[in-house]
Design an enzyme around this catalytic site. Sequence first.
Site, PDB file in Angstrom:
ATOM      1  CB  SER A   1      -0.888   0.003   1.247  1.00 25.36           C
ATOM      2  OG  SER A   1      -1.464   1.279   1.428  1.00 25.36           O
TER       3      SER A   1
ATOM      4  CE1 TYR B   1      -6.368   4.566  -2.188  1.00 24.79           C
ATOM      5  CE2 TYR B   1      -4.656   4.639  -0.513  1.00 24.79           C
ATOM      6  CZ  TYR B   1      -5.841   4.114  -0.982  1.00 24.79           C
ATOM      7  OH  TYR B   1      -6.483   3.137  -0.273  1.00 24.79           O
TER       8      TYR B   1
ATOM      9  CB  THR C   1      -6.470   2.387  -5.244  1.00 31.06           C
ATOM     10  OG1 THR C   1      -5.639   1.272  -4.917  1.00 31.06           O
ATOM     11  CG2 THR C   1      -7.818   2.207  -4.580  1.00 31.06           C
TER      12      THR C   1
ATOM     13  CE  LYS D   1      -7.142  -3.117  -4.002  1.00 31.54           C
ATOM     14  NZ  LYS D   1      -7.893  -2.193  -3.156  1.00 31.54           N
TER      15      LYS D   1
ATOM     16  CG  HIS E   1     -11.223  -0.078  -0.917  1.00 31.72           C
ATOM     17  ND1 HIS E   1     -10.447   0.712  -1.737  1.00 31.72           N
ATOM     18  CD2 HIS E   1     -10.620  -0.019   0.296  1.00 31.72           C
ATOM     19  CE1 HIS E   1      -9.437   1.232  -1.046  1.00 31.72           C
ATOM     20  NE2 HIS E   1      -9.515   0.795   0.190  1.00 31.72           N
TER      21      HIS E   1
HETATM   22  C1  LIG Z   1      -7.271  -2.832   6.843  1.00 32.34           C
HETATM   23  C2  LIG Z   1      -7.400  -2.581   5.365  1.00 32.34           C
HETATM   24  C3  LIG Z   1      -6.638  -1.577   4.776  1.00 32.34           C
HETATM   25  C4  LIG Z   1      -6.734  -1.365   3.389  1.00 32.34           C
HETATM   26  N1  LIG Z   1      -5.924  -0.427   2.809  1.00 32.34           N
HETATM   27  C5  LIG Z   1      -5.923  -0.273   1.459  1.00 32.34           C
HETATM   28  C6  LIG Z   1      -5.012   0.590   0.828  1.00 32.34           C
HETATM   29  O1  LIG Z   1      -4.192   1.236   1.462  1.00 32.34           O
HETATM   30  N2  LIG Z   1      -5.053   0.679  -0.530  1.00 32.34           N
HETATM   31  C7  LIG Z   1      -5.955  -0.029  -1.289  1.00 32.34           C
HETATM   32  O2  LIG Z   1      -5.965   0.082  -2.510  1.00 32.34           O
HETATM   33  N3  LIG Z   1      -6.823  -0.881  -0.702  1.00 32.34           N
HETATM   34  C8  LIG Z   1      -6.817  -1.038   0.640  1.00 32.34           C
HETATM   35  N4  LIG Z   1      -7.675  -1.939   1.232  1.00 32.34           N
HETATM   36  C9  LIG Z   1      -8.521  -2.798   0.382  1.00 32.34           C
HETATM   37  C10 LIG Z   1      -7.763  -4.090   0.021  1.00 32.34           C
HETATM   38  O3  LIG Z   1      -6.714  -3.833  -0.864  1.00 32.34           O
HETATM   39  C11 LIG Z   1      -8.688  -5.108  -0.639  1.00 32.34           C
HETATM   40  O4  LIG Z   1      -9.352  -4.520  -1.731  1.00 32.34           O
HETATM   41  C12 LIG Z   1      -9.718  -5.703   0.324  1.00 32.34           C
HETATM   42  O5  LIG Z   1      -9.131  -5.922   1.576  1.00 32.34           O
HETATM   43  C13 LIG Z   1     -10.261  -7.014  -0.213  1.00 32.34           C
HETATM   44  O6  LIG Z   1     -11.204  -7.554   0.648  1.00 32.34           O
HETATM   45  P1  LIG Z   1     -10.874  -8.659   1.778  1.00 32.34           P
HETATM   46  O7  LIG Z   1     -10.199  -7.925   2.882  1.00 32.34           O
HETATM   47  O8  LIG Z   1     -12.225  -9.146   2.163  1.00 32.34           O
HETATM   48  O9  LIG Z   1      -9.987  -9.683   1.162  1.00 32.34           O
HETATM   49  C14 LIG Z   1      -7.622  -2.145   2.612  1.00 32.34           C
HETATM   50  C15 LIG Z   1      -8.382  -3.148   3.227  1.00 32.34           C
HETATM   51  C16 LIG Z   1      -8.273  -3.375   4.579  1.00 32.34           C
HETATM   52  C17 LIG Z   1      -9.080  -4.484   5.203  1.00 32.34           C
END
Ligand SMILES: Cc1cc2nc3c(=O)[nH]c(=O)nc-3n(C[C@H](O)[C@H](O)[C@H](O)COP(=O)(O)O)c2cc1C
Length: 389
Positions: free
Chosen positions: A117, A139, A165, A262, A286
């Site tokens: 990330s 981002y 993203t 994404k 997300h």
């Molecule tokens: C704690 C957390 C932090 C996240 N931070 C980001 C991020 O910084 N950038 C991003 O593109 N997606 C972020 N996401 C989304 C994840 O990349 C991903 O799309 C999502 O976790 C998929 O679902 P799942 O957790 O059910 O596998 C985050 C998700 C979680 C749970």
Amino acid sequence: MLRSLYSGSNLNRAQNLDDLRARAFKRLPNFCREYLEGGADDELTLKHNRQVYDKILFKPRMLVDITQRDLSTQVFGESINFPFAISPTGFNGLLSHEGDLKLALAAKKAGIPFIQSMVSTVSLERIAATGVRHWMQLYLFKNRDNLKGIIARAEKAGCEALVLTVDTSIIGNRTWDKRNYKAPMKLNLPNLFHLATRPAWIWDILVPKGMPKFSNLGDFLPPEKASAKNAASFLTEEMSASLSWQDVTWLREIWPGKLIIKGILASEDALQAKALGVDGIIISNHGGRQLDSVPSPMDVLPEIRQAVGQDFLLIVDGGVRRGSDLIKALCLGANLVTSGRAPLYGLAAGGQAGADKALEIIQTEADRTLALLGCTEVKQLGKGCLFKH
Ligand SMILES: Cc1cc2nc3c(=O)[nH]c(=O)nc-3n(C[C@H](O)[C@H](O)[C@H](O)COP(=O)(O)O)c2cc1C
């Protein structure tokens, strides 16, 4: 489901990701647990992401020799050990000290890519030094000059792909955030009391260096200014609500490596990405943390596959908690599956060993599913392996 007497206390006894999750929740203070687990608004999409997988039924074939099996697959012309990658998740240092580094090492050991990330708490150069297949999530914050600096760092560090993203131009309504803090990054009293009941977390996270800080924001927010309070307001202020396809064109022009977008859910957007020379997309909501009441990536995957054709890289995430989920996604046309929370349960449950364990569980389950389906290679997977599709 029979939960037996397992209480989530012993990492080695964890049989599945649910067990790791139970152990993680015993270790984490409430505000971290909600950060990891929560979704937006009524969390309808968060729940739906999981339910979709539960409803898909396999059509196993019998009397097939399954002695020799191979879960490996090709991504950008190179092999990975099984069709999984770690999703980008910000602020992993809240769950385990230098959490990004531990996840990257786990991914390297498992032979799969790690997507870091942009709002991670370990520098991208340190992740690159692990030798993992390294993709960097971006981002598109408002100040493009600073952004160019970060992209140049990613290129110099040898990142294979940038993952842009696009579903976070403004941040979703995550009500737990509002409840847990009385001011940006200032916990309310109940959370402070709960924190006091988590000495292992305090010892792991707070004692080494205090609250983790963003490490990849360059001039946007240099580490010396990246206090937790600044970080919270920074994210709200710098998210670019004007993000558009022109920005994708701009990024495509300045970034020579692979480019993945994404956060796509509509086949029209998938086609537009492909037309602009993007190398693949992550179909994603997300993890239910942005717009509520949208479909699961699995709902739209068949339509998007049909629209973009067979040769375009399609990755899905959201709700993957079993190795069998990987197989279901591949049957519906995905090339690769990622998850944020699944590896984070392992990381939060047991640091490096926990992250390793989470990936091992997913790989073992995927292999067993492949075998019980009567298949020996991922390229044999398709809609014919499912009922009702
Ligand atoms: C704690 C957390 C932090 C996240 N931070 C980001 C991020 O910084 N950038 C991003 O593109 N997606 C972020 N996401 C989304 C994840 O990349 C991903 O799309 C999502 O976790 C998929 O679902 P799942 O957790 O059910 O596998 C985050 C998700 C979680 C749970």
